[in-house]
Each structure stands twice: as C-alpha cells, then as structure tokens.
Design a protein around this motif. Sequence first.
Motif, PDB file in Angstrom:
ATOM      1  N   THR A 152       0.561  -1.191  -0.104  1.00 25.51           N
ATOM      2  CA  THR A 152      -0.007   0.230   0.018  1.00 25.51           C
ATOM      3  C   THR A 152       0.792   1.324  -0.099  1.00 25.51           C
ATOM      4  O   THR A 152       0.661   2.092  -0.779  1.00 25.51           O
ATOM      5  CB  THR A 152      -0.976   0.156   1.184  1.00 25.51           C
ATOM      6  OG1 THR A 152      -1.762  -1.429   1.317  1.00 25.51           O
ATOM      7  CG2 THR A 152      -1.930   1.173   1.374  1.00 25.51           C
ATOM      8  N   THR A 278     -12.246   4.574  -1.746  1.00 26.37           N
ATOM      9  CA  THR A 278     -12.786   3.391  -1.930  1.00 26.37           C
ATOM     10  C   THR A 278     -12.184   2.417  -2.844  1.00 26.37           C
ATOM     11  O   THR A 278     -12.099   1.218  -2.716  1.00 26.37           O
ATOM     12  CB  THR A 278     -14.327   3.740  -2.589  1.00 26.37           C
ATOM     13  OG1 THR A 278     -14.861   4.497  -1.570  1.00 26.37           O
ATOM     14  CG2 THR A 278     -15.106   2.521  -3.121  1.00 26.37           C
ATOM     15  N   MET A 281      -9.211   0.733  -1.003  1.00 25.00           N
ATOM     16  CA  MET A 281      -9.667  -0.187  -0.147  1.00 25.00           C
ATOM     17  C   MET A 281     -10.032  -1.462  -1.226  1.00 25.00           C
ATOM     18  O   MET A 281      -9.718  -2.622  -0.644  1.00 25.00           O
ATOM     19  CB  MET A 281     -10.929   0.275   0.627  1.00 25.00           C
ATOM     20  CG  MET A 281     -10.339   1.276   1.871  1.00 25.00           C
ATOM     21  SD  MET A 281      -9.104   0.879   2.358  1.00 25.00           S
ATOM     22  CE  MET A 281      -9.280  -0.741   3.346  1.00 25.00           C
ATOM     23  N   ILE A 284      -6.652  -2.967  -1.780  1.00 23.98           N
ATOM     24  CA  ILE A 284      -6.178  -3.768  -0.565  1.00 23.98           C
ATOM     25  C   ILE A 284      -6.843  -4.939  -0.305  1.00 23.98           C
ATOM     26  O   ILE A 284      -6.235  -5.999   0.055  1.00 23.98           O
ATOM     27  CB  ILE A 284      -6.209  -2.651   0.581  1.00 23.98           C
ATOM     28  CG1 ILE A 284      -5.250  -1.555   0.561  1.00 23.98           C
ATOM     29  CG2 ILE A 284      -5.856  -3.507   1.952  1.00 23.98           C
ATOM     30  CD1 ILE A 284      -5.418  -0.698   1.563  1.00 23.98           C
ATOM     31  N   VAL A 346      -9.970  -6.884   6.750  1.00 17.74           N
ATOM     32  CA  VAL A 346     -10.404  -5.914   5.660  1.00 17.74           C
ATOM     33  C   VAL A 346     -11.470  -4.777   5.952  1.00 17.74           C
ATOM     34  O   VAL A 346     -11.506  -3.744   5.404  1.00 17.74           O
ATOM     35  CB  VAL A 346     -10.711  -6.530   4.272  1.00 17.74           C
ATOM     36  CG1 VAL A 346     -11.135  -5.968   3.129  1.00 17.74           C
ATOM     37  CG2 VAL A 346      -9.485  -7.542   4.185  1.00 17.74           C
ATOM     38  N   LEU A 349     -10.329  -2.176   8.212  1.00 19.17           N
ATOM     39  CA  LEU A 349      -9.554  -1.302   7.629  1.00 19.17           C
ATOM     40  C   LEU A 349     -10.234  -0.207   6.772  1.00 19.17           C
ATOM     41  O   LEU A 349     -10.206   1.018   6.654  1.00 19.17           O
ATOM     42  CB  LEU A 349      -8.498  -2.028   6.578  1.00 19.17           C
ATOM     43  CG  LEU A 349      -7.289  -2.648   7.484  1.00 19.17           C
ATOM     44  CD1 LEU A 349      -6.445  -3.613   6.337  1.00 19.17           C
ATOM     45  CD2 LEU A 349      -6.377  -1.714   8.196  1.00 19.17           C
ATOM     46  N   THR A 350     -11.487  -0.966   5.967  1.00 16.48           N
ATOM     47  CA  THR A 350     -12.251   0.109   5.164  1.00 16.48           C
ATOM     48  C   THR A 350     -13.033   0.954   6.134  1.00 16.48           C
ATOM     49  O   THR A 350     -13.087   2.115   5.763  1.00 16.48           O
ATOM     50  CB  THR A 350     -13.302  -1.045   4.497  1.00 16.48           C
ATOM     51  OG1 THR A 350     -12.401  -1.992   3.758  1.00 16.48           O
ATOM     52  CG2 THR A 350     -14.308  -0.281   3.428  1.00 16.48           C
ATOM     53  N   ALA A 353     -10.718   3.747   7.166  1.00 20.37           N
ATOM     54  CA  ALA A 353     -10.481   4.480   6.042  1.00 20.37           C
ATOM     55  C   ALA A 353     -11.380   5.499   5.500  1.00 20.37           C
ATOM     56  O   ALA A 353     -11.333   6.682   5.238  1.00 20.37           O
ATOM     57  CB  ALA A 353      -9.715   3.749   5.008  1.00 20.37           C
ATOM     58  N   LYS A 354     -12.683   4.890   5.749  1.00 14.93           N
ATOM     59  CA  LYS A 354     -13.869   5.787   5.189  1.00 14.93           C
ATOM     60  C   LYS A 354     -13.945   6.948   6.347  1.00 14.93           C
ATOM     61  O   LYS A 354     -14.433   8.025   6.063  1.00 14.93           O
ATOM     62  CB  LYS A 354     -15.288   4.834   5.433  1.00 14.93           C
ATOM     63  CG  LYS A 354     -15.145   4.127   4.085  1.00 14.93           C
ATOM     64  CD  LYS A 354     -15.548   4.936   2.927  1.00 14.93           C
ATOM     65  CE  LYS A 354     -15.939   3.979   1.627  1.00 14.93           C
ATOM     66  NZ  LYS A 354     -15.720   4.910   0.498  1.00 14.93           N
TER      67      LYS A 354
END
Length: 365
Positions: A152, A278, A281, A284, A346, A349-350, A353-354
């Motif tokens: 990443t 988005t 992610m 990723i 996952v 992490l999403t 990040a959002k």
Amino acid sequence: MSMTTLTNSPQAPLTTSLQTRRLPLWSLISIGVGAAVVAYLVFKIGGLLDAGWVLTIVGAVLIFLIVLAVVSTVVEGGRSARNRVATSLIYSAFILALLPLVSVVVTLVNKGKTRLDGTFFNNSMRNITAFDSGGGAYHAIVGTLEQVGIATVITVPLGILAAVYIVEYGRGRLANSIRFFVDVMTGIPSIVAGLFILAFWVLIVSPHFSPTDKPFYSGFAAALALCVLMLPTVTRSTEEMLRLVPGALREGSYALGIPKWRTIARIVLPTALPGIVTGIMLAIARAAGETAPVLLVAGGTPDRNFNPFQGNQESLSVYIYEQASLASKYGPPRAWTAALTLVALVLALTVVAKLLSRRTKLNQK
C-alpha cells in the motif's frame, strides 16, 4: 352564459376518473407471505428443499411476481401493473444479489467461530502437526499486515500520481499508452504477477543482497507482487474519480491566481477523496486475499518472521490454503477462522479509512 354552461356541463365527472384503485399495503404483504408458503410447500413436496434456502427464496420471488402481476392487472389496470411489476423486479434483483453475500457471511461466522480463542491469535504453527488441535495464525496475521502495508505504501502514491498525470497533464501518445497499459494490467492473472517478481526480484536481484549469493524468498517480494496487482486498480479508480470533479472548481481556482499544482492538491484531490479511498480499499482487499503470488515468492512458513526482507513469510491467504488442504479434522476449522479473520481485518481497515476520509473532508469545509 357560455362559461356557466361549460362549468355545469357533464365534464365534472372527469375529476373522479383520475381516482384509480390502488392495492393496499396489506395485500402486498399477504401476497408475499403466501408466495413464501407456497414455495416452501412446493420445494418440500417435490423433495427440493435440501437444495438450500436460497433456492426456496428464488422460487418465492418468482411466485410473488406472477401473482402480483395478475392481481395488479385486475385491480389497478395494465399500466399500473407493469409499473408495479417493474418496481418489484428491481427490489427482487437487489435481494437476490444480496443473498450470496449474506450466505457467505453467515457461513463464515458459523464455521469460523469454532477457533476464535486466544490460542489462535497468540500462537503460530511451529511444532504443530496436522493432527494436533492447537496452533494459531499469529504469524500469518503479521505477514499479511506487513506485506499489504508495504504494498500500500508503494502503490498508493504511484497510482494517485499516475492518475493525476493522465487527467490533469497527460496529452497525446504517452497518456494514451499509460492508460492502455493500466487497462491491460487490470486483467492480468495474479499468478503472472507472482512469476514476474519471481523471475526478476527473487532470482536476479535478491542474490545481490544475500551473503551467500543465492536467491531467497521474502515478504518484501510478496509485497512487490501485490503492488503489480494493486497499481492498476488504484490508478484506474483514481482517474475516474478525478474526472468526476467539476471543471468549474478548477476554473474558479485558476481565476483566483492559484497555481495548477496547488489547485490539484487542495481542491481536486480532496473533492475526489472519498472515491479514491474506496478504490484503494478495493485494491487492498484484493491484495489481502491473493494466494498464488505470495506462495510463489514468500514461500510460507509455520514459524513467526517479523522481518519482511529476509526469509520465508506466511500470510492469511496462504495459511487458509495450507490448512484447508490438510487431511485432518483440525485443519478446516483453522482455515475457516483464518478466513473470518481476514474478512474482519479488511472490513476494519475499510471502516477506518472511510472515517478518516470523511473527517478530512469535514475539516476542510
């Protein structure tokens, strides 16, 4: 006189003709419940219920649509019936598309919760055979975080800068060539990325960093293979998000005398940030679930290895593959729990990040 005649003429009943009969909500609910009962009885009598509840729901949806079309045509008329059936088809398609996702989540939770314990998250598979009940995925979790993290860090700046060049600066053959190769890289199989890193990094470059002048596997090589898979996704999604930014924002910034690079950094990128996050992610998530390239260049190991630049390293995807292949009753539960851990990782992490992208956007306002 004529106005009075027109007002009192038989045109008044036109107002009542606009009042059409509508199906009440309870009738739609009754049709839905009846369709579900009929589908259950049909599949049970026909001996098809063992095929799964998903097939029963599909049958219930079909029966519901057929009955709704007939009843709506009789009560509301053909035009309203077609509109209602089309609307129901849209909702039904959404439900049918959601069923596989719900089925996967339910299966993961039911089969993955058996090994959700401290031993699984605090131990590796060192000295654990296929017929031992212990062992965990601590080493695989560490390997996944390191490999995906390195990939990443390398991929996101390159992908965003490439997209900025294509949208804001690129003209002519060079930009078209970059766009073409990005599209081609999007569809390459993951095994090809692993073979490329194996041939280039592991067999050619890594011997120069080895004291024995021999090639070696490493988590960093796996991260490079994941970079090859992530880069086109990040570049393409960022490009599309940048194209959605209104040109008026750029023109207003230029009119105020702001340089182009500052306009891109302070206006264009922040505006497109939610869509860019988005896309990142998605890349990723794909990288975290890849098995073939990691297995080719990282090798996998039952022991812990915190150094991604030296020695074999495990990942959750490779761990799932290894445990699911064991001819033992202890392997599949570990594989299911590792799969649930990977999905939860996952998802976490999403969400983070959002939240960070939303907070950044609010701070800029």
